[in-house]
Design a protein around this motif. Structure first.
Motif, PDB file in Angstrom:
ATOM      1  N   GLY A  75       2.303   1.985  -3.310  1.00 37.87           N
ATOM      2  CA  GLY A  75       1.335   2.671  -4.176  1.00 37.87           C
ATOM      3  C   GLY A  75       1.308   4.158  -3.886  1.00 37.87           C
ATOM      4  N   SER A  76       1.220   4.506  -2.598  1.00 36.53           N
ATOM      5  CA  SER A  76       1.179   5.923  -2.210  1.00 36.53           C
ATOM      6  C   SER A  76       2.437   6.636  -2.656  1.00 36.53           C
ATOM      7  N   GLN A 125       0.827  -1.203   0.000  1.00 37.26           N
ATOM      8  CA  GLN A 125       0.000   0.000   0.000  1.00 37.26           C
ATOM      9  C   GLN A 125       0.869   1.263   0.000  1.00 37.26           C
ATOM     10  N   ASN A 133       4.488   5.791  -5.147  1.00 35.86           N
ATOM     11  CA  ASN A 133       4.449   5.963  -6.600  1.00 35.86           C
ATOM     12  C   ASN A 133       3.598   7.162  -6.961  1.00 35.86           C
TER      13      ASN A 133
END
Lengths: 330, 189
Positions: B123-124, B120, B126
């Protein structure tokens, strides 16, 4: 992604039997219509000949009218026969079911096809691509489903607006103008964003004058966004509500992908990013996914076109890398 | 008398041009400053992720303790404020490099790679990187407009008179030109 060779094999193996039957029905109907048209013309000709030989010399004008009335009756009868008995009423529906539906399934088994459904007018307006108010809106051939992680929807749509003019005698005339006709595609985009960004074909070029004129826009709330990719700017002009978010959505990689996509397809392409959705409108002159009366349905070159048009829409997911979900949106 | 009127009109036109030119320069400079401020905002967003990242990875990473401490220190320095713009950019670049290093090192820790929390966070991260890159590009576009006005005739005359100086562009690294994908670092290693 399916290749053309794979499709040809599928066409020969799975579709041919149905196509042969459909094509026979098409030919039967064309034959029936040809006969009706020929007979009608013959009847009309007979009326004219009889009138010239006898009606003209008759003393009463009523005799002349008989030929006129007979001629009219012939026309009406043939029109009725053509639209009832001679018409293959289920041909259109069967064409969609036996030709378009299998192709959609072949392109991806995860897609559903509804011949009568289409992308709604509200979605069309929400895309903010076309700012003109829509007065008449139709469509058909809706396809929807999930390509890997990306939900997509597309259909053929036609949006029009009307203009009324009144001449000096007080007659009002309504004219319909096409706003957009072609393929309308929606996908769940792989990034979150709040503001809208619109990418339109650059019709004015990227010279000083073109750039200046592109900056002028009074119809939309989005402002001109000048991006740094010259190749991209040659094909597109971008308007966005937020300068940074427009660039967040249109990453340098996506700009390149859009340019490549544009180069592959000659038709005008309109793109927008609104509320985490991607909208793409591809303009077409022709009617999409429709049967033709005067071409053999069993010919591969014809059916290939249906395949390519569907494949084009589905390929957007791959071409724009929408399944690349490396951000927080899954 | 007529010559005087002509002179007055010429002067009026010049003053008008000067006002318009000055205002335009101010507007463009403000836009560039605003764009720089958003880079700052995005950078802060990234700093906010660092403690989280460090907390998640340090239980797994035994050999990268020093790097993690270094990142934490750099972050502390960055959020403390009172840095010049140039220092900020330098520090930012250093943090980027150190974080890139950590992401490569993650490859050696399969447990960490499978950790839901880490995925997670990745993702943040990126997302922030991509937003940061967008903010830099927006800044560069704004600065290009501003610099053009500073250097092109006739606005360059007013820029000179009112002492407007051109600003430096951000160098966009080759890596940033692509989608910033932390995972792709693994593939290449």
């Amino acid at each position: 992604m399916k290749t053309l060779q794979e499709f040809e094999a599928f066409f020969q193996k799975e579709m041919m039997a149905d196509l042969k039957i459909l094509d026979q029905r098409r030919r039967d109907q064309v034959k029936r219509y040809t006969w009706i048209v020929l007979l009608t013309l013959l009847g009309l000709l007979l009326c004219v000949v009889l009138y010239l030989n006898f009606g003209r010399h008759s003393h009463s004008s009523a005799a002349g009218y008989i030929y006129l009335i007979t001629g009219l009756a012939i026309l009406i009868t043939s029109a009725i026969v053509m639209s009832t008995w001679a018409r293959d009423k289920t041909f259109y529906q069967d064409f969609k079911q036996k030709v378009i539906e299998p192709i959609v399934g072949f392109v991806s088994p995860d897609l559903q096809y509804e011949p009568r459904n289409f992308i709604g007018a509200d979605s069309f307006q929400r895309s903010r691509i076309f700012m003109k108010t829509v007065d008449r809106y139709t469509g058909d051939d809706m396809v929807q489903g999930k390509i890997d992680k990306t939900q997509i929807w597309f259909s053929e749509v036609k949006a029009e607006y009307k203009s009324t003019t009144t001449d000096n005698k007080g007659h009002t005339k309504t004219t319909w103008h096409t706003i957009f006709k072609g393929l309308f595609f929606i996908a769940d985009f792989n990034k979150h964003f709040q503001t809208s960004t619109v990418v339109l074909p650059n019709r004015l070029g990227k010279g000083v004058l073109g750039n200046f004129l592109n900056k002028m826009n009074w119809v939309r709330r989005e402002k001109h966004v000048r991006l740094e990719d010259p190749e991209f700017n040659k094909h597109f002009v971008v308007y966005g509500e937020d300068q940074i978010e427009a660039r967040y959505v249109l990453s340098t990689a996506l700009m390149q992908r859009l340019t490549e996509f544009r180069k592959k397809h000659p038709n005008p392409i309109y793109v927008s990013f609104v509320n985490s959705f991607l909208y793409i409108a591809i303009a077409y002159q022709k009617d999409l996914f429709e049967p033709t009366w005067f071409k053999k349905l069993t010919r591969f070159s014809l059916v290939k076109e249906y395949f390519e048009d569907i494949q084009l829409a589905v390929s957007i997911v791959e071409e724009l890398n929408l399944n690349n979900r490396i951000w927080t949106k899954q | 008398m007529e010559g005087g009127t002509g002179l007055l009109i010429a002067l009026g036109v010049f003053v008008l041009f000067a006002i318009l030119g000055y205002n335009r320069l101010i507007r463009l400079r403000n836009m560039a400053d605003k764009a720089f401020a958003s880079i700052d905002a995005m950078a802060k967003k990234r700093y906010d992720l660092i403690p989280n990242l460090v907390a998640t990875v340090q239980q797994y990473m035994q050999h990268e303790r020093a790097t993690l401490t270094e990142i934490t220190e750099m972050r502390a320095k960055a959020v403390s404020g009172n840095l010049s713009d140039n220092e900020k950019v330098d520090l930012d670049n250093k943090i980027s490099r150190a974080m890139g290093g950590i992401m490569v090192a993650v490859e050696n820790y399969p447990d960490l790679k499978a950790n839901q929390n880490f995925i997670q966070l990745q993702g943040s991260l990126n997302e922030v990187e991509e937003q940061l890159s967008a903010a830099r590009r927006a800044y560069n576009a704004a600065v290009t407009d501003y610099n053009n006005a500073c250097q092109m005739f006739p606005s360059n005359v007013f820029a000179m008179v009112f002492n407007f100086r051109t600003k430096r562009l951000f160098e966009i690294s080759e890596q940033e030109r692509q989608n910033v994908d932390v995972k792709s670092l693994f593939r290449s290693s």
